[in-house]
Design a protein around this motif. Structure first.
Motif, PDB file in Angstrom:
ATOM      1  N   PRO A  74       0.825  -1.221   0.000  1.00 39.14           N
ATOM      2  CA  PRO A  74       0.000   0.000   0.000  1.00 39.14           C
ATOM      3  C   PRO A  74       0.856   1.267   0.000  1.00 39.14           C
ATOM      4  CG  PRO A  74      -0.932  -1.609   1.496  1.00 39.14           C
ATOM      5  CD  PRO A  74       0.388  -2.174   1.039  1.00 39.14           C
ATOM      6  N   ASP A  75       0.347   2.296  -0.665  1.00 37.83           N
ATOM      7  CA  ASP A  75       1.126   3.510  -0.920  1.00 37.83           C
ATOM      8  C   ASP A  75       1.766   4.125   0.321  1.00 37.83           C
ATOM      9  OD1 ASP A  75       0.204   3.069  -3.470  1.00 37.83           O
ATOM     10  OD2 ASP A  75      -1.248   4.700  -3.457  1.00 37.83           O
ATOM     11  N   PRO A  76       1.067   4.246   1.465  1.00 39.55           N
ATOM     12  CA  PRO A  76       1.686   4.930   2.608  1.00 39.55           C
ATOM     13  C   PRO A  76       2.843   4.156   3.233  1.00 39.55           C
ATOM     14  CG  PRO A  76      -0.471   4.083   3.205  1.00 39.55           C
ATOM     15  CD  PRO A  76      -0.352   3.943   1.720  1.00 39.55           C
ATOM     16  N   LEU A  77       3.068   2.911   2.814  1.00 37.95           N
ATOM     17  CA  LEU A  77       4.174   2.121   3.346  1.00 37.95           C
ATOM     18  C   LEU A  77       5.436   2.225   2.494  1.00 37.95           C
ATOM     19  CD1 LEU A  77       2.261  -1.138   4.380  1.00 37.95           C
ATOM     20  CD2 LEU A  77       2.618   0.966   5.697  1.00 37.95           C
ATOM     21  N   HIS A  78       5.336   2.844   1.327  1.00 35.79           N
ATOM     22  CA  HIS A  78       6.475   2.875   0.408  1.00 35.79           C
ATOM     23  C   HIS A  78       7.686   3.557   1.030  1.00 35.79           C
ATOM     24  CE1 HIS A  78       3.759   2.476  -3.430  1.00 35.79           C
ATOM     25  NE2 HIS A  78       3.744   1.405  -2.659  1.00 35.79           N
ATOM     26  N   LEU A  98       5.693   6.760  -5.612  1.00 39.47           N
ATOM     27  CA  LEU A  98       6.831   6.453  -4.750  1.00 39.47           C
ATOM     28  C   LEU A  98       6.565   6.985  -3.346  1.00 39.47           C
ATOM     29  CD1 LEU A  98       9.688   5.406  -4.309  1.00 39.47           C
ATOM     30  CD2 LEU A  98      10.554   7.563  -5.278  1.00 39.47           C
ATOM     31  N   CYS A  99       6.148   8.228  -3.254  1.00 27.97           N
ATOM     32  CA  CYS A  99       5.689   8.854  -1.998  1.00 27.97           C
ATOM     33  C   CYS A  99       4.706   9.940  -2.379  1.00 27.97           C
ATOM     34  CB  CYS A  99       6.847   9.490  -1.223  1.00 27.97           C
ATOM     35  SG  CYS A  99       8.095   8.351  -0.630  1.00 27.97           S
ATOM     36  N   TYR A 100       3.960  10.443  -1.408  1.00 29.63           N
ATOM     37  CA  TYR A 100       3.029  11.531  -1.670  1.00 29.63           C
ATOM     38  C   TYR A 100       3.725  12.884  -1.751  1.00 29.63           C
ATOM     39  CZ  TYR A 100      -0.739   8.238  -0.637  1.00 29.63           C
ATOM     40  OH  TYR A 100      -1.601   7.177  -0.651  1.00 29.63           O
ATOM     41  N   SER A 101       4.858  13.020  -1.072  1.00 27.30           N
ATOM     42  CA  SER A 101       5.507  14.319  -0.937  1.00 27.30           C
ATOM     43  C   SER A 101       6.837  14.355  -1.685  1.00 27.30           C
ATOM     44  CB  SER A 101       5.760  14.615   0.546  1.00 27.30           C
ATOM     45  OG  SER A 101       6.677  15.666   0.713  1.00 27.30           O
ATOM     46  N   PRO A 102       7.107  15.406  -2.466  1.00 28.36           N
ATOM     47  CA  PRO A 102       8.435  15.560  -3.063  1.00 28.36           C
ATOM     48  C   PRO A 102       9.549  15.580  -2.023  1.00 28.36           C
ATOM     49  CG  PRO A 102       6.878  17.032  -4.133  1.00 28.36           C
ATOM     50  CD  PRO A 102       6.160  16.439  -2.938  1.00 28.36           C
ATOM     51  N   ALA A 103       9.261  16.077  -0.822  1.00 31.71           N
ATOM     52  CA  ALA A 103      10.296  16.101   0.219  1.00 31.71           C
ATOM     53  C   ALA A 103      10.671  14.691   0.651  1.00 31.71           C
ATOM     54  CB  ALA A 103       9.799  16.905   1.422  1.00 31.71           C
ATOM     55  N   GLU A 104       9.682  13.809   0.776  1.00 29.56           N
ATOM     56  CA  GLU A 104       9.986  12.420   1.123  1.00 29.56           C
ATOM     57  C   GLU A 104      10.745  11.731  -0.004  1.00 29.56           C
ATOM     58  OE1 GLU A 104       6.171  10.801   2.089  1.00 29.56           O
ATOM     59  OE2 GLU A 104       6.314  11.414   4.193  1.00 29.56           O
ATOM     60  N   ILE A 105      10.406  12.063  -1.252  1.00 25.52           N
ATOM     61  CA  ILE A 105      11.143  11.498  -2.385  1.00 25.52           C
ATOM     62  C   ILE A 105      12.589  11.979  -2.368  1.00 25.52           C
ATOM     63  CG2 ILE A 105      11.270  11.400  -4.897  1.00 25.52           C
ATOM     64  CD1 ILE A 105       8.195  11.634  -4.923  1.00 25.52           C
ATOM     65  N   ALA A 178      -5.509   0.158  10.450  1.00 23.66           N
ATOM     66  CA  ALA A 178      -5.704   1.462  11.078  1.00 23.66           C
ATOM     67  C   ALA A 178      -4.406   2.270  11.093  1.00 23.66           C
ATOM     68  CB  ALA A 178      -6.239   1.283  12.494  1.00 23.66           C
ATOM     69  N   ALA A 179      -3.297   1.601  11.368  1.00 21.83           N
ATOM     70  CA  ALA A 179      -2.009   2.298  11.400  1.00 21.83           C
ATOM     71  C   ALA A 179      -1.637   2.818  10.017  1.00 21.83           C
ATOM     72  CB  ALA A 179      -0.923   1.360  11.926  1.00 21.83           C
ATOM     73  N   ALA A 180      -1.917   2.034   8.972  1.00 22.30           N
ATOM     74  CA  ALA A 180      -1.607   2.468   7.610  1.00 22.30           C
ATOM     75  C   ALA A 180      -2.473   3.648   7.202  1.00 22.30           C
ATOM     76  CB  ALA A 180      -1.794   1.304   6.633  1.00 22.30           C
ATOM     77  N   GLN A 184      -1.116   7.290   6.225  1.00 26.89           N
ATOM     78  CA  GLN A 184      -1.468   7.919   4.954  1.00 26.89           C
ATOM     79  C   GLN A 184      -1.979   9.340   5.173  1.00 26.89           C
ATOM     80  OE1 GLN A 184      -4.969   6.429   2.865  1.00 26.89           O
ATOM     81  NE2 GLN A 184      -3.833   6.517   0.935  1.00 26.89           N
ATOM     82  N   ARG A 185      -2.866   9.518   6.146  1.00 26.71           N
ATOM     83  CA  ARG A 185      -3.420  10.843   6.406  1.00 26.71           C
ATOM     84  C   ARG A 185      -2.314  11.830   6.780  1.00 26.71           C
ATOM     85  NH1 ARG A 185      -8.802  12.809   5.544  1.00 26.71           N
ATOM     86  NH2 ARG A 185      -8.636  14.992   6.187  1.00 26.71           N
TER      87      ARG A 185
END
Length: 367
Positions: A74-78, A98-105, A178-180, A184-185
Motif C-alpha cells: 500500500p502507498d503509505p508504506l512505500h 513512490l511517496c506523496y511528498s516531493p520532500a519524502e522522495i 488502522a495504522a496504515a 497515509q493521512r
C-alpha cells in the motif's frame, strides 16, 4: 549474465497479477527468493500457486540474502520500506506513487546516493513499445504545439482480472490497517501543507496519485522529447466523491494548454485512456488498453495534413508487455549500467504537479 536474487514486498493485486508471474517468467534474470505480506491468505495463495516462499514481515524477507526488492505494498508504506531496503544495501523497484511528498522522495534520493544503489519507480507506460515509438514519431515541435489532452475513464481492475489467478487477502489485522490509514493521512497532510477536506484527500490519493499519475509521467516524457519546459497550473478540480480529478497546465507562456481528466466509473466495464498532442498541422494519439490486459498493444495514431489532404497512420511497435519490460529495464540498470528510466527525480516532478493541483482545488473552495 548475472541473475539477481529478488524479494517482493506486498502480495496484493499488482504483485499477484503482474510482478510475481513476471519475475518467475524472467527466471534467467531474477531468482524470486520470497514474498512478504501481513495476510496469511495472500501468502498461502502465492505459495500454493507459484511455489514461492512467504514471509510475514518485510524484516523477515530483508534478512534473506537479496540483491533487490520489488515493492507493491500500500502507498503509505512505500517511504519506510524503500528506506529500509536501501539501508540493507539493496536495489529497489517501487510501485507508484513512490511517496506523496516531493520532500519524502528527496529523502529517498539521498538514501539511494548514500547506498550507491538504484531506485526505479513503477511507471510501466514508459516501457510500452507504442509509447517509445511515439517519442520517435512526434509530428511537430515545441514551436507548433497547441495542446495536450489526457482523458481516462476507468472501472478499476475488476472487469480485466477475472481471468487471472488472484485472491484478495481479507484477513489483515485491523490494527495494521488502522495504522496504515493514519500514516497515509499524516503523509498527505504534510505533502499538501494546507488544511484538507475529505474530498481533496480522496481525490489526491485516488484520482490523482493512484491513477492520473501514470499519464502525468507519460506526458512529462513527451514534453521532454519536445523540449517543452514545465508549465503553470491554471486549473484543478476534484469531483465525483474523489473518483474524478481534473487539471490544466499552461505551457509555453500560453501557446499551448495541457488538460487532464481521470474518472472512475465503477459499474461500467469500459476502459479508455487517451493522450493526444495537437500541433499546427498534425496530431499524435496514444490510446492505451486497460493495463491489466497484458500484451494488448497501445494504439498509436499520427495524423498530418497538407491542405485538404489528411493522412492517417497507425503505427505498431510490437507486442512486448510493459510490466515485463520495466523489470527487464530494472535488471539492465543494475547489471549493465543502463540508464534508470524512472528515477526518484521523475517521481518528485510528477508528485509536485499533483500536489499543486490539489492545492489549487482547495484554494478555489475558499476564494
Amino acid at each position: 549474465m548475472s541473475r539477481l536474487r529478488a524479494g517482493v514486498i506486498g502480495a496484493g493485486m499488482i504483485s499477484q497479477v503482474e510482478h510475481i508471474p513476471n519475475l518467475l517468467g524472467l527466471a534467467g534474470l531474477f531468482e524470486l527468493v520470497g514474498v512478504t505480506d501481513p495476510s496469511p491468505i495472500s501468502r498461502q495463495f502465492v505459495t500454493d500457486t507459484h511455489g514461492v516462499r512467504g514471509f510475514e514481515t518485510p524484516e523477515q524477507l530483508l534478512d534473506q540474502r537479496l540483491d533487490a526488492v520489488i515493492i507493491g505494498s500500500p502507498d503509505p508504506l512505500h517511504y519506510e520500506q524503500v528506506l529500509a531496503a536501501l539501508s540493507r544495501g539493496l536495489h529497489v523497484f517501487c510501485e507508484k506513487p513512490l511517496c506523496y511528498s516531493p520532500a519524502e522522495i528527496a529523502d529517498i534520493a539521498a538514501a539511494r546516493d548514500r547506498a550507491g544503489k538504484l531506485v526505479q519507480v513503477g511507471y510501466m507506460k514508459r516501457f510500452d513499445p507504442s509509447y517509445r515509438l511515439a517519442l520517435e514519431s512526434l509530428p511537430g515541435t515545441a514551436g507548433t504545439l497547441r495542446s495536450v489532452s489526457v482523458e481516462v475513464n476507468d472501472p478499476d481492475a475488476w472487469p480485466f482480472i477475472a481471468h487471472h489467478r488472484y485472491k484478495r487477502g481479507g484477513d489483515i489485522p485491523k490494527e495494521l490497517i488502522a495504522a496504515a490509514i493514519d500514516k497515509q493521512r499524516q503523509q498527505v497532510e504534510r505533502a499538501i501543507g494546507i488544511p484538507l477536506t475529505d474530498l481533496a484527500f480522496r481525490g489526491f490519493t485516488g484520482a490523482y496519485s493512484s491513477a492520473l499519475i501514470h499519464d502525468v509521467n507519460a506526458v512529462h516524457g513527451l514534453l521532454d522529447a519536445l523540449e517543452v519546459p514545465d508549465g503553470e497550473i491554471v486549473g484543478a478540480q476534484i469531483f465525483a466523491n474523489g473518483d474524478g480529478g481534473q487539471g490544466a497546465v499552461k505551457l509555453l507562456d500560453g501557446q499551448a494548454l495541457w488538460t487532464m481528466t481521470h474518472l472512475t466509473v465503477p459499474k461500467l466495464a469500459d476502459y479508455r485512456e487517451r493522450i493526444t498532442l495537437f500541433f499546427d498541422d498534425a496530431s499524435l494519439e496514444l490510446e492505451f488498453p486497460s493495463p491489466w490486459l497484458n500484451h494488448q498493444p497501445t494504439r498509436l495514431t499520427v495524423k498530418t495534413s497538407q491542405g485538404h489532404t489528411l493522412s492517417t497512420r497507425d503505427l505498431r511497435a510490437g507486442y512486448a508487455e510493459a510490466f515485463v519490460e520495466e523489470l527487464r529495464g530494472f535488471w539492465g540498470a543494475i547489471v549493465n549500467g543502463d540508464p534508470v528510466l524512472n528515477p526518484p527525480e521523475h517521481a518528485a516532478r510528477d508528485q509536485a504537479l499533483l500536489v499543486g493541483l490539489t492545492r489549487l482545488h482547495l484554494s478555489g473552495l475558499t476564494s
